[in-house]
Scaffold this motif. Structure first.
Motif, short mmCIF file in Angstrom:
data_model
loop_
_atom_site.label_atom_id
_atom_site.label_comp_id
_atom_site.label_asym_id
_atom_site.label_seq_id
_atom_site.Cartn_x
_atom_site.Cartn_y
_atom_site.Cartn_z
N TRP A 40 -65.15 -0.98 -9.13
CA TRP A 40 -63.96 -0.86 -9.38
C TRP A 40 -63.50 0.60 -9.23
CZ3 TRP A 40 -66.76 -3.44 -12.73
CH2 TRP A 40 -67.26 -2.78 -13.79
N ILE A 41 -64.63 1.48 -9.22
CA ILE A 41 -64.68 2.87 -9.22
C ILE A 41 -64.74 3.41 -7.94
CG2 ILE A 41 -65.67 4.83 -9.97
CD1 ILE A 41 -66.88 3.43 -12.47
N PRO A 42 -63.71 4.14 -7.38
CA PRO A 42 -63.85 4.49 -5.79
C PRO A 42 -65.24 5.22 -5.44
CG PRO A 42 -61.80 4.77 -6.73
CD PRO A 42 -62.63 4.95 -8.02
N ARG A 43 -65.48 4.73 -4.38
CA ARG A 43 -66.88 5.25 -4.05
C ARG A 43 -66.58 6.08 -2.34
NH1 ARG A 43 -71.98 1.68 -4.82
NH2 ARG A 43 -71.53 1.34 -7.10
N ALA A 44 -67.21 7.28 -2.47
CA ALA A 44 -66.85 7.88 -1.01
C ALA A 44 -67.25 7.73 0.24
CB ALA A 44 -67.33 9.40 -1.43
N ASP A 45 -68.37 6.91 0.21
CA ASP A 45 -69.18 6.47 1.17
C ASP A 45 -69.26 5.12 1.22
OD1 ASP A 45 -71.05 9.31 0.81
OD2 ASP A 45 -69.44 9.03 2.56
#
Length: 368
Positions: free
Chosen positions: A340-345
């Motif tokens: 649920w924590i945004p990821r860059a890649d």
């Protein structure tokens, strides 16, 4: 600028309540916004690795469980990399948080709360959590599957999104209330490109009436701070058209999506609603171990976005109407890796390059 202006703010919604959480220095204050109940004060010790949450209430008392859940959620939001927190607080009577594995007693030390366990606790995000439905098997159109519970009504999921400063809700669709927006969205060219459901109001009413009558599917409307932005269909995979293409388990869920409001398209919103849909489906029934999705196989950007949210790219296969890619998200991965924590890649490799350009999921968010 005053301390009031610089306070870190968060809203929590345990058990359907609305609690404002404010951090000023080390003081974490939980205040109800849904009535005149008393607030509570905590101390958040921001120590490396394992933050410590301390209740500052009366020595002879115990905190309200909803306040405890709000304080725990706020702590993990404040420290997204923390896998656990130490809890210095009396537990609410009944200790169901211990019985459920959310709080773990530690001999000679403070109890701990594991992030992976806490995010599986229904009562922190579901206004009307349901017990698992008793398992009985039935046969529908030649498919043997568990009898499904009655579909829910009203708001089924609520979560505050810190990077947007908005609260996301998922509500079961109400035809009279939601038909005008649904009709407009289905006639939007970027949505129609994938859904191919353009038509008049009567056609769209009939479509939604069909969804309402189908025990396999639940129609949902997503909202940010009460403003509708998109439509989702959650289905039981065992009874769905996808079942013949993989080893569908009894409680696997799948979903389709569209974002109809252009101003809610884009990565900041996608990283809010996509994990929230996954989170809701895992919370709705703890027996659900996998979520599946089947976007068009040549939509490289859409598949990359699914990868960012933890969906493994399993294989391509042919539906009668499209070449699809099977995406699968496992419960263990979602909660273990805090997806649920945004990821860059992307977290999984993309398939072969797209044969032709397709609108990305960031652009249109549609995958019927």
């Amino acid at each position: 600028m005053t301390a009031h202006d610089t306070a870190w703010r968060f809203h929590a919604h345990p058990e359907g309540r609305v609690l404002d959480v404010r951090l000023e220095g080390t003081a974490l204050k939980v205040t109800p916004l849904d009535g005149d109940r008393h607030g509570s004060t905590w101390a958040l010790r921001e120590q490396p690795g394992t933050p410590r949450l301390e209740w500052l209430g009366a020595c002879a008392g115990e905190p309200d469980e909803a306040h405890l859940l709000a304080a725990i959620e706020a702590t993990f939001q404040r420290h997204p990399a923390a896998r656990q927190l130490a809890l210095q607080s009396p537990l609410p009577t009944g200790t169901r948080l211990v019985d459920a594995g959310i709080v773990t007693p530690v001999e000679g030390a403070l109890p701990t709360v594991a992030r992976e366990a806490f995010w599986q606790w229904q009562r922190a995000w579901l206004p009307q959590p349901r017990e698992p439905f008793a398992q009985r098997f039935v046969v529908t159109q030649g498919k043997r599957h568990p009898l499904r519970p009655a579909k829910p009504q009203g708001t089924v999921y609520r979560r505050h999104i810190p990077w947007l400063g908005k609260t996301l809700t998922l509500d079961t669709i109400d035809i009279e209330r939601d038909l005008p927006a649904f009709h407009r969205w289905m006639n939007d060219p970027v949505v129609a490109h994938f859904w191919e459901e353009e038509g008049d109001l009567a056609r769209h009413r009939q479509y939604l009436e069909g969804i309402a009558a189908d025990p396999r599917v639940t129609g949902l409307v997503g909202r940010f701070d009460g403003e509708p932005f998109g439509y989702f269909e959650a289905y039981w995979a065992k009874e769905d058209r996808i079942a013949p293409f993989y080893d569908a388990a009894d409680h696997d869920r799948g979903w389709h999506a569209l974002v109809g409001e252009a101003r809610f398209r884009g990565k900041p919103f996608l990283t809010a609603w996509m994990p929230s849909v996954s989170h809701y489906l895992f919370l709705d029934d703890p027996r659900t171990q996998r979520l599946v999705i089947e976007p068009r196989a040549d939509n490289e950007k859409m598949i990359r976005s699914l990868g960012r949210c933890g969906y493994a790219h399993v294989k391509e296969f042919d539906f009668p109407h499209k070449r699809a890619l099977l995406g699968v998200l496992w419960r263990e991965r979602f909660f273990g890796e805090a997806l649920w924590i945004p990821r860059a890649d992307p977290t999984a490799a993309s398939p072969a390059p797209a044969r032709r350009h397709e609108p990305s999921l960031e652009d249109i968010h549609a995958n019927p």
